[in-house]
Design a protein around this motif. Structure first.
Motif, PDB file in Angstrom:
ATOM      1  N   HIS A  76       0.833  -1.196   0.000  1.00 23.04           N
ATOM      2  CA  HIS A  76       0.000   0.000   0.000  1.00 23.04           C
ATOM      3  C   HIS A  76       0.875   1.255   0.000  1.00 23.04           C
ATOM      4  CE1 HIS A  76      -2.512   3.189   1.794  1.00 23.04           C
ATOM      5  NE2 HIS A  76      -3.502   2.601   1.176  1.00 23.04           N
ATOM      6  N   GLN A  82      -2.977   8.256  -5.334  1.00 18.00           N
ATOM      7  CA  GLN A  82      -3.918   8.392  -4.224  1.00 18.00           C
ATOM      8  C   GLN A  82      -5.210   7.644  -4.524  1.00 18.00           C
ATOM      9  OE1 GLN A  82      -3.545   9.577  -1.253  1.00 18.00           O
ATOM     10  NE2 GLN A  82      -5.683   9.373  -0.608  1.00 18.00           N
ATOM     11  N   MET A  83      -5.661   7.698  -5.768  1.00 16.61           N
ATOM     12  CA  MET A  83      -6.880   6.989  -6.139  1.00 16.61           C
ATOM     13  C   MET A  83      -6.731   5.494  -5.904  1.00 16.61           C
ATOM     14  SD  MET A  83      -7.774   4.925  -8.926  1.00 16.61           S
ATOM     15  CE  MET A  83      -9.323   4.148  -9.366  1.00 16.61           C
ATOM     16  N   ARG A  85      -4.644   4.000  -3.826  1.00 13.99           N
ATOM     17  CA  ARG A  85      -4.559   3.750  -2.380  1.00 13.99           C
ATOM     18  C   ARG A  85      -5.947   3.754  -1.754  1.00 13.99           C
ATOM     19  NH1 ARG A  85       0.111   7.039  -2.990  1.00 13.99           N
ATOM     20  NH2 ARG A  85      -1.047   8.913  -2.383  1.00 13.99           N
ATOM     21  N   GLU A  86      -6.784   4.691  -2.173  1.00 19.35           N
ATOM     22  CA  GLU A  86      -8.149   4.750  -1.639  1.00 19.35           C
ATOM     23  C   GLU A  86      -8.953   3.521  -2.051  1.00 19.35           C
ATOM     24  OE1 GLU A  86      -9.698   8.438  -3.025  1.00 19.35           O
ATOM     25  OE2 GLU A  86      -8.541   9.648  -1.589  1.00 19.35           O
ATOM     26  N   ASN A  89      -7.741   0.606   0.027  1.00 23.20           N
ATOM     27  CA  ASN A  89      -8.242   0.744   1.397  1.00 23.20           C
ATOM     28  C   ASN A  89      -9.690   0.280   1.489  1.00 23.20           C
ATOM     29  OD1 ASN A  89      -5.978   1.715   2.726  1.00 23.20           O
ATOM     30  ND2 ASN A  89      -6.488   3.869   2.386  1.00 23.20           N
ATOM     31  N   TRP A  90     -10.497   0.719   0.538  1.00 20.01           N
ATOM     32  CA  TRP A  90     -11.917   0.339   0.537  1.00 20.01           C
ATOM     33  C   TRP A  90     -12.072  -1.172   0.441  1.00 20.01           C
ATOM     34  CZ3 TRP A  90     -15.005  -2.258  -2.918  1.00 20.01           C
ATOM     35  CH2 TRP A  90     -16.380  -2.183  -2.704  1.00 20.01           C
ATOM     36  N   THR A 120      -8.529   0.146   7.135  1.00 12.62           N
ATOM     37  CA  THR A 120      -8.595   1.339   7.982  1.00 12.62           C
ATOM     38  C   THR A 120      -9.715   1.281   9.015  1.00 12.62           C
ATOM     39  OG1 THR A 120     -10.100   2.516   6.480  1.00 12.62           O
ATOM     40  CG2 THR A 120      -7.744   2.695   6.029  1.00 12.62           C
ATOM     41  N   ARG A 169     -18.105   0.053  -7.154  1.00 14.52           N
ATOM     42  CA  ARG A 169     -16.997   0.919  -6.706  1.00 14.52           C
ATOM     43  C   ARG A 169     -16.042   1.189  -7.867  1.00 14.52           C
ATOM     44  NH1 ARG A 169     -13.911   4.105  -5.275  1.00 14.52           N
ATOM     45  NH2 ARG A 169     -13.016   4.502  -3.212  1.00 14.52           N
TER      46      ARG A 169
END
Length: 227
Positions: A76, A82-83, A85-86, A89-90, A120, A169
């Motif tokens: 990670h 950033q996209m 990583r998000e 995370n989801w 998270t 998603r």
């Protein structure tokens, strides 16, 4: 890698219309990998990391829970976008939620180890263990249906529910990316979902459900299957 190169790659790939209406993948994995050879080495390495994080079944069956957490943290941190990583995370949060719902269904207490999973949300889940939906039904609207499927032991519908959540998603992410590296990643992840769905029947869904759990959460997973 130049933007026009991504454009050339993506326009060479057949369109993926839908998940559940697909009977076969629109392109074989061998053919897909040949097209993906157009990526530079940095992009290839990043794509591998994302697929490992999104699909733990790529790992060997001798990987333990602690190793998975360390791997997730390392990969990670190495993602350049950033996209991405998000998105990862989801997906990891989704796995943790499903693991927790399974444990609750079996009447288990919240795991005592503060780092019992990855993602998270695990600390939040421990604090909201008494809430039937873990207080996450707004972030993950599919939770009530997943609980119903778990209670009925309807693993095929559960599988479909979770795959559909991931598909949506990816659709949301795809609206922000057309002809860049993120769009390539989204295409590959959508292809993976179609490949999984078209390979399933009822018995395979349950078998795969348990298999992915064993690979994903180590000893914790042995108590509560999760997709």
């Amino acid at each position: 890698m130049a933007e026009n190169a991504y454009y050339t790659l993506l326009t060479s790939l057949p369109h993926i219309d839908s998940l559940f209406d697909s009977k076969i993948t629109p392109i074989s994995r061998l053919q897909l990998d040949r097209r993906l050879s157009m990526l530079n080495q940095e992009d290839k390495d990043t794509l591998i990391k994302v697929e490992q994080l999104m699909h733990w079944s790529h790992l060997g069956d001798d990987v333990d829970e602690a190793a998975l957490i360390r791997l997730a943290a390392r990969l990670h941190a190495e993602l350049p976008s950033q996209m991405l990583r998000e998105l990862v995370n989801w997906r990891l949060d989704m796995r943790t939620v499903m693991a927790a719902l399974r444990r609750k269904m079996q009447g288990k207490q919240a795991p005592g180890d503060p780092q019992w999973s990855y993602g998270t949300r695990y600390a939040y889940i421990r604090r909201n263990w008494s809430n039937p939906t873990l207080g996450l039904q707004h972030a993950f609207p599919w939770i009530p249906l997943a609980i119903d499927c778990l209670n009925k032991q309807d693993y095929l519908i559960l599988e479909k529910t979770l795959l559909e959540a991931v598909w949506r998603r990816l659709d949301d992410a795809g609206r922000q990316h057309s002809f860049d590296f993120e769009a390539v990643v989204i295409y590959v992840l959508r292809w993976n979902l179609v490949a999984r769905w078209t390979a399933y029947d009822g018995e395979q869904a349950l078998e795969r459900f348990n298999e992915l759990t064993d690979l994903a959460l180590g000893e914790f997973a042995n108590q509560l299957p999760e997709i």
